[in-house]
Design an enzyme around this catalytic site. Structure first.
Site, mmCIF file in Angstrom:
data_model
loop_
_atom_site.group_PDB
_atom_site.id
_atom_site.type_symbol
_atom_site.label_atom_id
_atom_site.label_comp_id
_atom_site.label_asym_id
_atom_site.label_seq_id
_atom_site.Cartn_x
_atom_site.Cartn_y
_atom_site.Cartn_z
ATOM 1 N N ASN A 82 9.990 12.593 -112.951
ATOM 2 C CA ASN A 82 8.697 12.310 -113.586
ATOM 3 C C ASN A 82 7.671 13.271 -113.000
ATOM 4 O OD1 ASN A 82 6.347 11.265 -114.619
ATOM 5 N ND2 ASN A 82 6.383 9.390 -113.375
ATOM 6 N N LYS A 88 4.665 13.902 -113.981
ATOM 7 C CA LYS A 88 3.256 13.480 -114.123
ATOM 8 C C LYS A 88 2.433 14.665 -114.657
ATOM 9 C CE LYS A 88 4.290 10.169 -110.560
ATOM 10 N NZ LYS A 88 3.823 9.267 -109.536
ATOM 11 N N HIS A 113 4.573 2.989 -117.007
ATOM 12 C CA HIS A 113 4.373 3.459 -115.624
ATOM 13 C C HIS A 113 3.072 2.872 -115.075
ATOM 14 C CE1 HIS A 113 3.691 6.005 -112.187
ATOM 15 N NE2 HIS A 113 4.961 6.341 -112.247
ATOM 16 N N GLU A 118 0.781 4.053 -113.349
ATOM 17 C CA GLU A 118 -0.419 4.891 -113.491
ATOM 18 C C GLU A 118 -1.021 4.732 -114.887
ATOM 19 O OE1 GLU A 118 1.432 8.509 -112.131
ATOM 20 O OE2 GLU A 118 1.571 7.647 -110.123
ATOM 21 N N GLU A 168 9.539 0.209 -109.747
ATOM 22 C CA GLU A 168 8.681 1.082 -108.952
ATOM 23 C C GLU A 168 7.553 0.267 -108.326
ATOM 24 O OE1 GLU A 168 8.995 5.470 -110.393
ATOM 25 O OE2 GLU A 168 7.349 4.482 -111.390
ATOM 26 N N GLY A 210 4.234 7.711 -104.435
ATOM 27 C CA GLY A 210 3.460 8.838 -103.914
ATOM 28 C C GLY A 210 2.890 8.609 -102.527
ATOM 29 N N SER A 262 8.567 7.143 -103.864
ATOM 30 C CA SER A 262 8.882 7.956 -102.674
ATOM 31 C C SER A 262 10.385 8.087 -102.456
ATOM 32 C CB SER A 262 8.178 7.394 -101.428
ATOM 33 O OG SER A 262 6.767 7.420 -101.611
HETATM 34 P P1 PGA Z 1 7.003 9.407 -106.320
HETATM 35 O O1 PGA Z 1 6.663 8.915 -107.811
HETATM 36 O O2 PGA Z 1 8.489 9.708 -106.271
HETATM 37 O O3 PGA Z 1 6.167 10.627 -106.123
HETATM 38 O O4 PGA Z 1 6.649 8.285 -105.411
HETATM 39 C C1 PGA Z 1 7.578 8.117 -108.547
HETATM 40 C C2 PGA Z 1 6.968 7.752 -109.876
HETATM 41 O O5 PGA Z 1 5.760 7.466 -109.945
HETATM 42 O O6 PGA Z 1 7.679 7.714 -110.896
#
Ligand code: PGA
Length: 251
Positions: free
Chosen positions: A11, A13, A99, A101, A171, A177, A211
Site C-alpha cells: 500500500n 498511499k 483503510h 486513513e 490493521e 506507520g 509496521s
Molecule cells: P505501515 O502501513 O506498514 O507503514 O504501517 C500499513 C498500512 O497502512 O496499510
C-alpha cells in the site's frame, strides 16, 4: 489442513509518481519472479501511476495491481471519484477499502465502505477490507468486538458466495506507520475471531498490517489465521518489499 496461499499487498498511499513507479517495477519484477508461484503479490500505487504500473508490469505478470480506494457508484456526477470499471481498464485485481486513513481523513462510514465492497465484487475486483481498532478501543478491552462490528457493517449484506471472495486486512490503527507492530498473538486472536465470524470466511486470506517489516513478517506467518500482509512503508523500496516477502514465507 492445507495452508491458504500467502498474499502480500504493498500500500503505497500518497507516494510515487509515474516515473518512480516505473523504476520500482523495473527493480521489483526480477526479484518477484524468484518468489514461489503460490505467493500472491500486489502493489497499490496512487491512481495517477496505475497506467505506468500496468504498462511496466505487462500482462500475465507475477505482480498484480491494486487500487487504494474507489467509488461506490458506477458512473455519473461524482467529481473527483474513480469507478470500478475505470480500474478494470488497467487490470486492477484488488482494491483496498476501509483503510483507517480513509475512515479518518475522508470520513468514510461503514455504510459507504459496505457499498464500495459490493461495487468492487460486482466489477470482479477483489476488495481488501481493512479493519482495526484505535489505541483507546484496545485499552478499553474492546478490540475484538470493534473489529467484528466493522466487518459485519461492511459485509453483512453479502451473500455467502460474495463473502467468500473478499480479503480481510487487520490493521490496528496504533500500529500503522508507527514502528510499533502488534504482538503476533494479539493479531492472531483478532484474525481468528474474524475468520470465525462467518462460514464464508473459512478460506479467505486474512492479512496483518501495521509496521510489518522484513524483520517481523515471518512471525505473523506462523500464526494459523494470518495469511500475509498489507504493507505500507516497507513496500516502497523494491528490495525491502521483496526481502519482506521472501523472509515471511521462508519457514
Ligand atoms: P505501515 O502501513 O506498514 O507503514 O504501517 C500499513 C498500512 O497502512 O496499510
Amino acid at each position: 489442513m492445507t495452508r491458504r496461499s500467502p498474499l502480500f499487498v504493498g500500500n503505497w498511499k500518497m507516494n510515487k509518481n509515474a516515473l518512480q513507479t516505473r523504476s520500482f517495477v523495473e527493480s521489483f519484477l526480477p526479484l518477484a519472479e524468484n518468489l514461489p508461484a503460490n505467493v500472491g503479490i500486489a502493489i497499490a500505487p496512487p491512481f495517477t501511476a496505475l497506467a505506468a504500473a500496468a504498462a511496466a508490469l505487462r500482462s500475465g505478470s507475477r505482480v498484480a495491481l491494486a487500487a487504494q480506494t474507489m467509488s461506490e457508484f458506477s458512473e455519473g456526477a461524482y467529481t473527483g471519484e474513480i469507478a470500478a470499471s475505470m480500474l478494470a481498464e488497467f487490470n486492477v485485481a484488488y482494491v483496498i477499502l476501509g483503510h483507517s486513513e480513509r475512515r479518518f481523513y475522508q470520513r468514510e462510514s461503514d455504510a459507504t465502505i459496505g457499498a464500495k465492497v459490493r461495487a468492487a465484487l460486482d466489477a470482479e475486483i477483489t476488495p481488501i477490507l481493512a479493519v482495526g481498532e484505535s489505541l483507546e478501543v484496545r485499552e478499553a478491552g474492546n478490540a475484538v468486538a470493534h473489529v467484528l462490528a466493522q466487518i459485519q457493517a461492511a459485509t453483512g449484506e453479502l451473500t455467502e458466495a460474495q463473502a467468500a471472495r473478499i480479503v480481510l486486512a487487520y490493521e490496528p490503527i496504533w500500529a500503522i506507520g508507527t514502528g510499533k507492530n502488534c504482538d503476533r498473538d494479539r493479531a492472531q486472536e483478532i484474525a481468528r475471531a474474524a475468520r470465525s465470524a462467518r462460514r464464508a470466511f473459512a478460506d479467505i486470506p486474512i492479512l496483518y498490517g501495521g509496521s510489518m517489516k522484513p524483520e517481523n513478517a515471518a512471525g505473523y506467518m506462523e500464526m494459523p489465521d494470518i495469511d500475509g500482509g498489507l504493507v505500507g512503508g516497507a513496500s516502497l523500496e523494491a528490495h525491502s518489499f521483496a526481502r519482506l516477502i521472501a523472509g515471511a514465507i521462508a519457514r
